[in-house]
Design a protein around this motif. Sequence first.
Motif, PDB file in Angstrom:
ATOM      1  N   ALA A 423       1.046  -1.208  -0.046  1.00 26.15           N
ATOM      2  CA  ALA A 423      -0.023  -0.100  -0.274  1.00 26.15           C
ATOM      3  C   ALA A 423       0.920   1.244   0.042  1.00 26.15           C
ATOM      4  O   ALA A 423       0.264   2.211  -0.474  1.00 26.15           O
ATOM      5  N   SER A 424       1.995   1.138   0.605  1.00 26.98           N
ATOM      6  CA  SER A 424       3.155   2.294   0.566  1.00 26.98           C
ATOM      7  C   SER A 424       3.463   2.912  -0.711  1.00 26.98           C
ATOM      8  O   SER A 424       3.853   4.102  -0.891  1.00 26.98           O
ATOM      9  N   PHE A 425       3.070   2.091  -1.875  1.00 29.94           N
ATOM     10  CA  PHE A 425       3.565   2.538  -3.322  1.00 29.94           C
ATOM     11  C   PHE A 425       2.658   3.888  -3.426  1.00 29.94           C
ATOM     12  O   PHE A 425       2.881   4.534  -4.448  1.00 29.94           O
ATOM     13  N   ALA A 426       1.490   3.853  -3.203  1.00 27.96           N
ATOM     14  CA  ALA A 426       0.638   5.065  -3.193  1.00 27.96           C
ATOM     15  C   ALA A 426       1.254   6.224  -3.062  1.00 27.96           C
ATOM     16  O   ALA A 426       0.987   7.414  -3.837  1.00 27.96           O
ATOM     17  N   ARG A 427       2.276   6.499  -2.173  1.00 30.34           N
ATOM     18  CA  ARG A 427       3.218   7.590  -1.748  1.00 30.34           C
ATOM     19  C   ARG A 427       4.010   7.933  -2.847  1.00 30.34           C
ATOM     20  O   ARG A 427       4.751   8.869  -2.701  1.00 30.34           O
ATOM     21  N   ARG A 428       4.479   6.773  -3.507  1.00 31.69           N
ATOM     22  CA  ARG A 428       5.753   6.932  -4.382  1.00 31.69           C
ATOM     23  C   ARG A 428       5.342   7.624  -5.776  1.00 31.69           C
ATOM     24  O   ARG A 428       4.046   7.719  -6.217  1.00 31.69           O
ATOM     25  N   ARG A 429       6.415   8.328  -6.462  1.00 35.33           N
ATOM     26  CA  ARG A 429       6.433   8.802  -7.667  1.00 35.33           C
ATOM     27  C   ARG A 429       6.535   7.672  -8.793  1.00 35.33           C
ATOM     28  O   ARG A 429       7.461   7.058  -8.560  1.00 35.33           O
ATOM     29  N   PRO A 430       6.169   8.070  -9.914  1.00 37.53           N
ATOM     30  CA  PRO A 430       6.473   6.896 -10.988  1.00 37.53           C
ATOM     31  C   PRO A 430       7.796   6.905 -11.271  1.00 37.53           C
ATOM     32  O   PRO A 430       8.264   5.623 -11.443  1.00 37.53           O
ATOM     33  N   GLU A 431       8.738   7.690 -11.200  1.00 31.40           N
ATOM     34  CA  GLU A 431      10.072   7.566 -11.544  1.00 31.40           C
ATOM     35  C   GLU A 431      10.991   6.952 -10.715  1.00 31.40           C
ATOM     36  O   GLU A 431      12.012   6.549 -11.298  1.00 31.40           O
ATOM     37  N   THR A 432      10.325   6.489  -9.461  1.00 25.34           N
ATOM     38  CA  THR A 432      11.082   5.447  -8.539  1.00 25.34           C
ATOM     39  C   THR A 432      10.571   4.367  -8.823  1.00 25.34           C
ATOM     40  O   THR A 432      11.089   3.414  -8.039  1.00 25.34           O
ATOM     41  N   LEU A 433       9.854   3.864  -9.628  1.00 27.51           N
ATOM     42  CA  LEU A 433       9.163   2.512  -9.731  1.00 27.51           C
ATOM     43  C   LEU A 433      10.070   1.757 -10.969  1.00 27.51           C
ATOM     44  O   LEU A 433      10.294   2.332 -11.941  1.00 27.51           O
ATOM     45  N   SER A 434      10.339   0.467 -10.882  1.00 24.31           N
ATOM     46  CA  SER A 434      10.817  -0.383 -12.097  1.00 24.31           C
ATOM     47  C   SER A 434       9.676  -0.433 -13.075  1.00 24.31           C
ATOM     48  O   SER A 434       8.628  -0.323 -12.892  1.00 24.31           O
ATOM     49  N   GLY A 435      10.103  -0.916 -14.245  1.00 25.44           N
ATOM     50  CA  GLY A 435       9.115  -1.289 -15.391  1.00 25.44           C
ATOM     51  C   GLY A 435       8.026  -2.180 -14.836  1.00 25.44           C
ATOM     52  O   GLY A 435       6.720  -1.752 -15.040  1.00 25.44           O
ATOM     53  N   GLY A 436       8.423  -3.218 -14.198  1.00 33.02           N
ATOM     54  CA  GLY A 436       7.555  -4.280 -13.901  1.00 33.02           C
ATOM     55  C   GLY A 436       6.383  -3.701 -12.685  1.00 33.02           C
ATOM     56  O   GLY A 436       5.293  -3.896 -12.870  1.00 33.02           O
ATOM     57  N   GLN A 437       6.835  -2.701 -11.891  1.00 36.39           N
ATOM     58  CA  GLN A 437       5.960  -2.065 -10.825  1.00 36.39           C
ATOM     59  C   GLN A 437       5.126  -1.228 -11.568  1.00 36.39           C
ATOM     60  O   GLN A 437       4.039  -1.230 -11.243  1.00 36.39           O
ATOM     61  N   ARG A 438       5.641  -0.507 -12.672  1.00 30.47           N
ATOM     62  CA  ARG A 438       4.872   0.447 -13.182  1.00 30.47           C
ATOM     63  C   ARG A 438       3.575  -0.281 -13.840  1.00 30.47           C
ATOM     64  O   ARG A 438       2.484   0.155 -13.921  1.00 30.47           O
ATOM     65  N   GLN A 439       4.122  -1.358 -14.585  1.00 33.32           N
ATOM     66  CA  GLN A 439       2.841  -2.233 -15.277  1.00 33.32           C
ATOM     67  C   GLN A 439       1.804  -2.660 -14.112  1.00 33.32           C
ATOM     68  O   GLN A 439       0.713  -2.719 -14.399  1.00 33.32           O
ATOM     69  N   ARG A 440       2.398  -3.025 -13.104  1.00 33.35           N
ATOM     70  CA  ARG A 440       1.376  -3.594 -12.050  1.00 33.35           C
ATOM     71  C   ARG A 440       0.295  -2.401 -11.722  1.00 33.35           C
ATOM     72  O   ARG A 440      -0.865  -2.438 -11.303  1.00 33.35           O
ATOM     73  N   VAL A 441       0.996  -0.986 -11.315  1.00 33.84           N
ATOM     74  CA  VAL A 441       0.361   0.087 -11.126  1.00 33.84           C
ATOM     75  C   VAL A 441      -0.680   0.337 -12.176  1.00 33.84           C
ATOM     76  O   VAL A 441      -2.070   0.405 -12.050  1.00 33.84           O
ATOM     77  N   ALA A 442      -0.354   0.030 -13.573  1.00 35.20           N
ATOM     78  CA  ALA A 442      -1.198   0.357 -14.600  1.00 35.20           C
ATOM     79  C   ALA A 442      -2.481  -0.356 -14.571  1.00 35.20           C
ATOM     80  O   ALA A 442      -3.707  -0.232 -14.930  1.00 35.20           O
ATOM     81  N   ILE A 443      -2.021  -1.628 -14.174  1.00 40.09           N
ATOM     82  CA  ILE A 443      -2.981  -2.914 -14.021  1.00 40.09           C
ATOM     83  C   ILE A 443      -4.010  -2.465 -12.933  1.00 40.09           C
ATOM     84  O   ILE A 443      -5.407  -2.579 -13.057  1.00 40.09           O
ATOM     85  N   ALA A 444      -3.515  -1.967 -11.890  1.00 37.07           N
ATOM     86  CA  ALA A 444      -4.355  -1.556 -10.644  1.00 37.07           C
ATOM     87  C   ALA A 444      -5.480  -0.539 -10.975  1.00 37.07           C
ATOM     88  O   ALA A 444      -6.471  -0.607 -10.737  1.00 37.07           O
ATOM     89  N   ARG A 445      -4.676   0.472 -11.856  1.00 37.15           N
ATOM     90  CA  ARG A 445      -5.634   1.817 -11.986  1.00 37.15           C
ATOM     91  C   ARG A 445      -6.759   1.088 -13.007  1.00 37.15           C
ATOM     92  O   ARG A 445      -7.840   1.388 -12.906  1.00 37.15           O
ATOM     93  N   ALA A 446      -6.529   0.261 -13.957  1.00 34.11           N
ATOM     94  CA  ALA A 446      -7.593  -0.221 -14.653  1.00 34.11           C
ATOM     95  C   ALA A 446      -8.492  -1.203 -13.917  1.00 34.11           C
ATOM     96  O   ALA A 446      -9.919  -0.869 -14.100  1.00 34.11           O
ATOM     97  N   LEU A 447      -8.192  -2.120 -12.891  1.00 32.36           N
ATOM     98  CA  LEU A 447      -9.087  -2.685 -12.343  1.00 32.36           C
ATOM     99  C   LEU A 447      -9.899  -1.759 -11.492  1.00 32.36           C
ATOM    100  O   LEU A 447     -10.903  -2.380 -10.922  1.00 32.36           O
ATOM    101  N   LEU A 448      -9.351  -0.751 -10.883  1.00 29.43           N
ATOM    102  CA  LEU A 448     -10.157   0.082 -10.119  1.00 29.43           C
ATOM    103  C   LEU A 448     -11.511   0.457 -10.699  1.00 29.43           C
ATOM    104  O   LEU A 448     -12.316   1.202 -10.008  1.00 29.43           O
ATOM    105  N   LEU A 449     -11.487   0.694 -12.087  1.00 25.50           N
ATOM    106  CA  LEU A 449     -12.621   1.076 -12.719  1.00 25.50           C
ATOM    107  C   LEU A 449     -13.531  -0.126 -12.745  1.00 25.50           C
ATOM    108  O   LEU A 449     -14.764   0.048 -13.323  1.00 25.50           O
ATOM    109  N   ARG A 450     -13.431  -1.172 -12.173  1.00 26.66           N
ATOM    110  CA  ARG A 450     -14.059  -2.641 -12.268  1.00 26.66           C
ATOM    111  C   ARG A 450     -14.646  -2.662 -13.701  1.00 26.66           C
ATOM    112  O   ARG A 450     -15.947  -2.621 -14.015  1.00 26.66           O
TER     113      ARG A 450
END
Lengths: 557, 317, 278
Positions: A423-450
């Motif tokens: 959950a702490s990833f919410a406070r982080r900025r995109p540039e501090t994430l690896s490619g795989g982590q960014r794709q997970r966030v992108a998936i999370a963003r899509a899933l949040l729209l159910r």
Amino acid sequence: MASGNGRPGADLLSVEGLRVTGHDGAALVDDVTFSIRPGETVALVGESGSGKSLTAKAIAGLLPRNLTASGSIRWRETEVVGARERVLRTLRGPQVSMLLQDPFTLLNPLTPVWRTLAETLPGRGAELRLLISERISDVGIEPARARDRYPWELSGGMRQRIGLAAALSQSPALLLADEPTTALDATTQRDVLRLIHRLQRGHGMAMLLITHDLRIATSMSDRVVVMAKGGIVESGDVDDLRSGGRQEYTRRLWAAQLPVDRRLADLRVEARLDGAGAAPVPDAATGGAGAGTTPILVVRELSKSFAARGHGEGVQALDRVGLELARGRSLGVIGESGSGKTTLARCILGLEQPTSGTVELTPGIARRQVQCVFQDPYSSLNPSHSIGFALAEAVRHRAGAPLSRREVAAEIAATLHSVGLDASFARRRPETLSGGQRQRVAIARALLLRPEILVCDEPVAALDLTVQSQVLQVLRDAQAGGLSMVFITHDMSVARQLTDEVIVLHKGRIVETGPTASVLDDPQHEYTARLLASVPSGDREWIAGPPLQRTGAMTDG
Amino acid sequence: MKIAVWLGRRLIAIVLQLLIISFLTFSLLFLMPGSPEQILIGPNPATAEQLESIRERYGLNEPFLAQYADWLGAAVHLDFGTSIANGEEVSSLLIERSGVTVSLAIYAIVLLLLLAVPLGLVAGARAGGTADRVISAVTTMLVSAPAFATGLLLLYVFGVVLRWFPIFGFGSGFTDVVWHLTLPAATLAIAVIALIVRQTRAVAATIVRSDYVLFGRARGVAPWTIWTRYLLRGSSMPLVTSMGLVLGFFLTGTVVVERLFSIPGLGSLLINAVSTKDLPVVQGATILVSFFVLLANLLADASHLAVDPRVRKAVLA
Amino acid sequence: MSTGLQTRPARQSSALVVLALAFACLVAGLCVVSFVGLGLDPQTQRLLEARQPPTPGHWLGTDLVGRDVLARVVHGASVTVIGPAAVALGAVAIAVPLALVAAERGGVVDAVVMRTSDTLLALPSILVIIVIAGLFGGGYWLAAAVLVFLIVPSGLRIARSVALGQKNLPYQEAARLIGASTPRRMFVHTLPNLLPTIVATLLLDFVAALVALSSLSFLGLGAPPGSTDWGTMLAENLRLIEQNPWACLAPAVMLVLTAYSATTIGDWLHLRLEGRRG
């Protein structure tokens, strides 16, 4: 050993205790030792950041100015480390030459092909012209089609072939090939590799092949050096590697390789190393409860053409494409670059207006319930906002009614958890994430729209193999939750793991469609068969034999 | 063949642009404060007869468009009327003054060609090195400074303190003219040199790090070929693409430089005319300078076409 | 001439940036002093003390009519800098929204905005200002107003191309798929990514306006005669170059350093703000 020069059995290249350091003194490559005998092929295998490309540059004596090499690199009798540029300069070309990864930046854009080749060929006038034509046809291109053209007028495959002709123009004893086919389409990749293999045999040339793909390494090389984080993990005979390798790291690399001939129960590397995940499962096992045959997305006779820029001809990206997606199922769209697969995804998403034809969603499904995961992890997130901001925006837009800060935070935390992030990833900025982590966030963003439908456009193509399988497992978990999916990919192995049915696109048309297992196990169309044949098998036979298609065509990549 | 089509199109465009400029310039007579008759007579009080004769002579009683047509017809024959201030033919004034300004611009171009690309190449090829830092710092200072301020510093150091060059005037005879025009031309060139050096440096730094230079070195291409055909050729692109802008700047920047060094060129002619509201001279000078600028742009585009095969293909395909 | 964002040097040495910031603070301080006064006496003519080189009483000497050059240079800071600052703010305030709209809407809107700005950009701006300011007699502020429109296009082009580059990035498309409104995408998603460009454009425009307006004053068409505008001072004291060179060197040096500081700070801020992103 057809080269004949040098004592038989003596090493052509020997690298001992090579260390490459940055200006801050940190070692990027450390303690690398290996050697190559005349005519031999050694593969240097590793993921991104393993130091394999730097090792190749150090061997060529062409490290960037701010890096320094220490240890020893010898080309026959010549010591490269600390050598004067004047000495190395005369040996580059006839002794050692190099081929780089990206065909689009490889050649001087202001120089036509013939002049690029003339730069390192002897002779002049008619004699030189003849030699140039010879070298162009050696790499499988009809000379008249390339000689007077500029690099930017040629396809990627043709550029890489011209690059190969230029690299080999002085018949080097050793070729350093740095991921020479990674930027090419699968079918072109196999043809170019076969060409390299054939020319290598013809010249009696040794080769250091740098690749991230274990299967290409095993089918092309005699010995293999596996690198990770700047050091050698293991090195040995190719048969050792083929049987799985001795080190944990190598076994993980093998485990991350997805098979094209069966569906795995669990895609995560750990699970597959256990053995449990590696068990094959029936292909249609993913659909969760409610999976059925009711279509929720129907595409009919979809065509899309792009107007010409300037005086060129327009492009027909899609030609009467039709498909149906059933609720809870996953439909794969397989194609190479230029097949129209991304255009299809964009039309489905409503980001592109079709020229003709329709995209229909079952009544009751809102546009907002069709979401997407894009290919490029680095531009999928707005660099100006935190992860939490991006996810909260998604929650608020879905909910419509105002939610309390706590409700939003709780939902974000839960969704981040479901894609394997804290959950702490919410406070982080995109540039501090690896490619795989960014794709997970992108998936999370899509899933949040159910969403009802998730369109995935090559979601793992830009990631390292071990990261790929983890992200793919997240998507599989989402499928198990009943999400319908349109999965765009060029990778047959990925399609096997993630889809129930597939369509194969070629130049904007569907050439084959059917259940994933039957299309991949028993392809009906010649193009599908060619695509399957271009998936590296890891065997020697894969690289032997003539090219699959007559080359010289302008369409090979 | 296709070159001819391209050239034809560009020439038509230039004619159209000149038409628009001429119309706007002509309209100044009616847009300026004061009545047209009074403007054309000048600041002295005029009698009714004088006003009537002016109206007669300039056809001010005709409709606006007819007046424009008459004026344009004369302008095509380089007849812009006579100066209000001293009654001289505007066209002969223009011809008399153009020589100085054009020589100044050409001198500045020579300085630019000699200095800009080599300096940019040196800075870019060793980006981050000492030479690069010095060159970058100096060009940042010069690129942004007003020409008359840098010019004054040149004038003070080389003209007043060292007394190497004269500080005003034009001189006579080739060597004397060159001697007189050195400081003005340097002043004109400095801001532009700094700009081109910065652009060249950026391109050179990119090329030095490019895959194709690495690949060239790796396959044994001679260093001379890499320096000339890869680096020099590629790094000259910014100069070629900016040539139109540069020439335009040289032709308009002379206004300031001529004033600073008291050189009797087109620029000082224009400034004097503007200050004394000598409209026919302003109109003639504006159209002549605009014509020079448009022509310079055409030359620049043509040379871009000649050196860059990508542009050639895009334009002529 | 504008230097263009794409040609900035890789990195400036930090000492130069510190000096530039220090000089910018100095100029800001001088502006405050010239407003507050502090016993500054830029206008009193002392004909008996005219044309003097630096003395203990007049550190930079006196001009043709015996006015104290130092006091005039200090007083000139606000006179010289405020106009260009206003022009830069005005130009950016027009350019950025136009760029956002042009990039977002595309098609006809974009074509009209871009063709108009191309046309303005093709005009030799110094000539236009000279002719308009000279013939119409509106003086400094009319010239400044005209200048705003002549300076808008260069910033507009850069901002539009950056906005256009953002428009088709996946994060923008993701925002569209989420259902974010067009204004929300423009102002919440695109605008923050334009910040480095906006800051850099602001400073570049300031320098361009400083050069144009001080040139105009130098030519005697901008600030009125006798003004403490550095361009006017330089022109009026030019004939003193043998007797008291400081009378024209001082304003020249101030102009060069002001322009240099603004450019350097612009480069530095641009790199810093860009560097914070991925």
